[in-house]
Design a protein around this motif. Structure first.
Motif, PDB file in Angstrom:
ATOM      1  N   MET A 103      -8.301  -5.627  15.138  1.00 15.91           N
ATOM      2  CA  MET A 103      -9.652  -5.170  15.537  1.00 15.91           C
ATOM      3  C   MET A 103      -9.852  -4.331  16.698  1.00 15.91           C
ATOM      4  O   MET A 103     -10.941  -3.700  16.901  1.00 15.91           O
ATOM      5  N   GLY A 104      -8.873  -4.084  17.652  1.00 15.61           N
ATOM      6  CA  GLY A 104      -8.709  -3.299  18.819  1.00 15.61           C
ATOM      7  C   GLY A 104      -8.265  -1.899  18.686  1.00 15.61           C
ATOM      8  O   GLY A 104      -8.675  -1.195  19.230  1.00 15.61           O
ATOM      9  N   GLU A 105      -7.762  -1.554  17.353  1.00 19.26           N
ATOM     10  CA  GLU A 105      -6.996  -0.402  17.437  1.00 19.26           C
ATOM     11  C   GLU A 105      -7.026   0.076  16.191  1.00 19.26           C
ATOM     12  O   GLU A 105      -7.668   1.226  15.930  1.00 19.26           O
ATOM     13  N   GLN A 106      -6.657  -0.480  14.863  1.00 20.74           N
ATOM     14  CA  GLN A 106      -6.438   0.123  13.736  1.00 20.74           C
ATOM     15  C   GLN A 106      -7.808  -0.186  12.823  1.00 20.74           C
ATOM     16  O   GLN A 106      -7.942   0.843  11.977  1.00 20.74           O
ATOM     17  N   PHE A 107      -8.470  -1.206  13.258  1.00 28.35           N
ATOM     18  CA  PHE A 107      -9.863  -1.461  12.539  1.00 28.35           C
ATOM     19  C   PHE A 107      -9.722  -1.559  11.021  1.00 28.35           C
ATOM     20  O   PHE A 107     -10.521  -1.279  10.239  1.00 28.35           O
ATOM     21  N   ARG A 108      -8.473  -2.071  10.705  1.00 35.04           N
ATOM     22  CA  ARG A 108      -7.837  -2.581   9.520  1.00 35.04           C
ATOM     23  C   ARG A 108      -6.777  -3.432   9.538  1.00 35.04           C
ATOM     24  O   ARG A 108      -6.149  -3.261  10.481  1.00 35.04           O
ATOM     25  N   MET A 109      -6.450  -3.938   8.383  1.00 28.68           N
ATOM     26  CA  MET A 109      -5.024  -4.528   8.465  1.00 28.68           C
ATOM     27  C   MET A 109      -4.158  -3.719   7.571  1.00 28.68           C
ATOM     28  O   MET A 109      -4.523  -3.478   6.512  1.00 28.68           O
ATOM     29  N   GLN A 110      -3.042  -3.420   8.037  1.00 23.00           N
ATOM     30  CA  GLN A 110      -2.000  -2.483   7.493  1.00 23.00           C
ATOM     31  C   GLN A 110      -0.642  -3.439   7.515  1.00 23.00           C
ATOM     32  O   GLN A 110      -0.538  -3.981   8.474  1.00 23.00           O
ATOM     33  N   LEU A 111       0.360  -2.819   6.683  1.00 22.15           N
ATOM     34  CA  LEU A 111       1.769  -3.303   6.811  1.00 22.15           C
ATOM     35  C   LEU A 111       2.254  -2.994   8.138  1.00 22.15           C
ATOM     36  O   LEU A 111       1.983  -1.983   8.785  1.00 22.15           O
ATOM     37  N   ASP A 112       3.168  -3.948   8.620  1.00 22.82           N
ATOM     38  CA  ASP A 112       3.926  -3.575   9.851  1.00 22.82           C
ATOM     39  C   ASP A 112       2.993  -3.447  11.129  1.00 22.82           C
ATOM     40  O   ASP A 112       3.225  -2.824  12.029  1.00 22.82           O
ATOM     41  N   PHE A 113       1.672  -4.191  11.116  1.00 20.17           N
ATOM     42  CA  PHE A 113       0.915  -4.113  12.504  1.00 20.17           C
ATOM     43  C   PHE A 113       1.551  -4.901  13.553  1.00 20.17           C
ATOM     44  O   PHE A 113       1.299  -4.404  14.803  1.00 20.17           O
ATOM     45  N   VAL A 114       2.601  -5.765  13.168  1.00 23.45           N
ATOM     46  CA  VAL A 114       2.916  -6.620  14.278  1.00 23.45           C
ATOM     47  C   VAL A 114       4.019  -5.727  15.216  1.00 23.45           C
ATOM     48  O   VAL A 114       4.117  -6.145  16.253  1.00 23.45           O
ATOM     49  N   GLN A 115       5.047  -4.952  14.278  1.00 27.75           N
ATOM     50  CA  GLN A 115       5.740  -3.915  15.101  1.00 27.75           C
ATOM     51  C   GLN A 115       6.833  -4.588  16.055  1.00 27.75           C
ATOM     52  O   GLN A 115       7.029  -4.237  17.140  1.00 27.75           O
ATOM     53  N   GLY A 116       7.414  -6.032  15.598  1.00 33.96           N
ATOM     54  CA  GLY A 116       8.369  -6.480  16.520  1.00 33.96           C
ATOM     55  C   GLY A 116       7.909  -7.243  17.620  1.00 33.96           C
ATOM     56  O   GLY A 116       8.679  -7.702  18.397  1.00 33.96           O
TER      57      GLY A 116
END
Length: 377
Positions: free
Chosen positions: A274-287
């Motif tokens: 909600m704060g950067e991508q404004f969507r859910m996409q793969l690998d948003f956790v990034q470790g």
């Protein structure tokens, strides 16, 4: 079980030892930089300048720190109950599903300040549910929490791929992601906060989930040190046999602690989705789930230590990108090595210098006692 190390003052336990470990980690990292033919002092300058040199850099540093506060708190809560939650990646993934479903449902009809609380509940509930299963398996079936949480990371990753390619992907789109959220699914930036100090965050995605992370840290402090449940968790983490003797139900504490830990990991998804991508996409956790382990170790599983530790790792992420840009010889892989050294000395080798520091404190205390006895005589 007796403690093999001498008891140290709180400021030494939570301040001095982490600081010594951090200094040694950066000294070793400086040697690595020197081995590739670059100046450690120049690298240190770019690291600090890239993290704090401008308002936009500070915004990115605090954006990364927000994520690490959530995951660090999650690991800390579980550790106080004697549990090692290594499944933060999967719990954050599943928490992101809760965020995305709320945003896709309400972003076009509700303002962000209505969607945000519901997204918080969705992320926490989905993350807690994903952590409930390993907690229940440990409590009722004796399955080791480390093994089950690792395995659930892979299951969550596969579930994410399935949802983003088969269920949540818009028609006609090739990218494995949801549609872009409307204004109701976008968190406002905290530009006004840094603006108080005359700083402009520019394009940095520093948003109000940072304030939520600080509230979560305060809530964790209240939970662990000011509630009966927190006391029971700490007793079980310190001595499971003593907890059982006192009538504390270890199965109940295990499940509850894991659900709280999973809920905190799930809330991490609010920041990037909600704060950067404004969507859910793969690998948003990034470790971030694994970085949370290092953050909790460096912060001694205390919210007051986790917040600066999270900012430190935010500095390494943002400042590391600046080093890679300004000093091409130092690749992104080298930055990962530096981060790994910090994790090594803050985590795996955290007690390396404790015996020596303990002896110094014992010697000082003995000298003071002898001096007091001499004056009394």
């Amino acid at each position: 079980m007796s403690n093999p190390y001498a008891k140290l003052p709180g400021w030494a336990e939570y301040g001095l030892i982490p600081l010594v470990n951090l200094v040694v980690a950066f000294l070793v990292a400086g040697l690595v930089v020197l081995l590739v033919g670059e100046s450690p002092l120049e690298a240190a300058y770019h690291l600090i300048n890239g993290a704090f040199g401008r308002g936009e850099y500070i915004g990115f540093t605090l954006y990364y720190a927000t994520t690490f506060i959530f995951t660090g708190l999650a690991v800390a809560v579980a550790s106080h109950a004697g549990l090692f939650n290594i499944g933060g990646e999967g719990q954050a993934y599943v928490g992101g599903i809760g965020v995305a479903l709320v945003c896709l449902w309400l972003d076009r009809v509700m303002p962000w300040y209505v969607v945000f609380p519901l997204a918080i509940l969705g992320s926490a509930a989905f993350g807690a549910l994903w952590a409930f299963l390993p907690g229940w398996l440990q409590a009722k079936r004796g399955s080791h929490i480390v093994i089950t949480t690792i395995m659930f990371n892979f299951i969550a990753s596969s579930l994410m791929v399935y949802l983003l390619t088969r269920v949540l992907k818009p028609l006609g789109s090739m990218a494995p992601q949801t549609r872009t959220f409307e204004a109701g699914g976008q968190l406002p930036k905290l530009d006004w906060l840094l603006g108080i100090f005359g700083l402009d965050i520019g394009n940095a995605p520093f948003n109000i989930s940072f304030l939520l992370a600080l509230l979560a840290a305060f809530g964790c402090w209240l939970l662990i040190w000011r509630t009966r449940l927190g006391y029971e968790m700490r007793v079980m983490g310190h001595s499971p046999s003593a907890a059982r003797y006192a009538g504390i139900k270890d199965a109940r504490i295990t499940v509850i602690a894991m659900m709280i830990s999973g809920g905190l990991c799930g809330m991490m998804a609010l920041n990037p989705i909600m704060g950067e991508q404004f969507r859910m996409q793969l690998d948003f956790v990034q470790g971030a789930g694994f970085v949370g382990i290092a953050v909790a170790l460096m912060g001694r599983s205390h919210p007051a230590g986790i917040i600066p530790a999270a900012i430190l790792f935010g500095m390494l992420y943002q400042g590391g990108a600046e080093i890679a840009f300004e000093m091409p010889t130092i690749s992104r892989d080298m930055i990962v090595i530096i981060q790994g050294l910090v994790i090594l000395f803050a985590g795996a080798l955290e007690n390396m210098f404790r015996p020596a520091i303990g002896r110094i404190f014992a010697s000082v205390a003995s000298s003071r006692s002898a001096s007091s006895a001499a004056k009394g005589a």
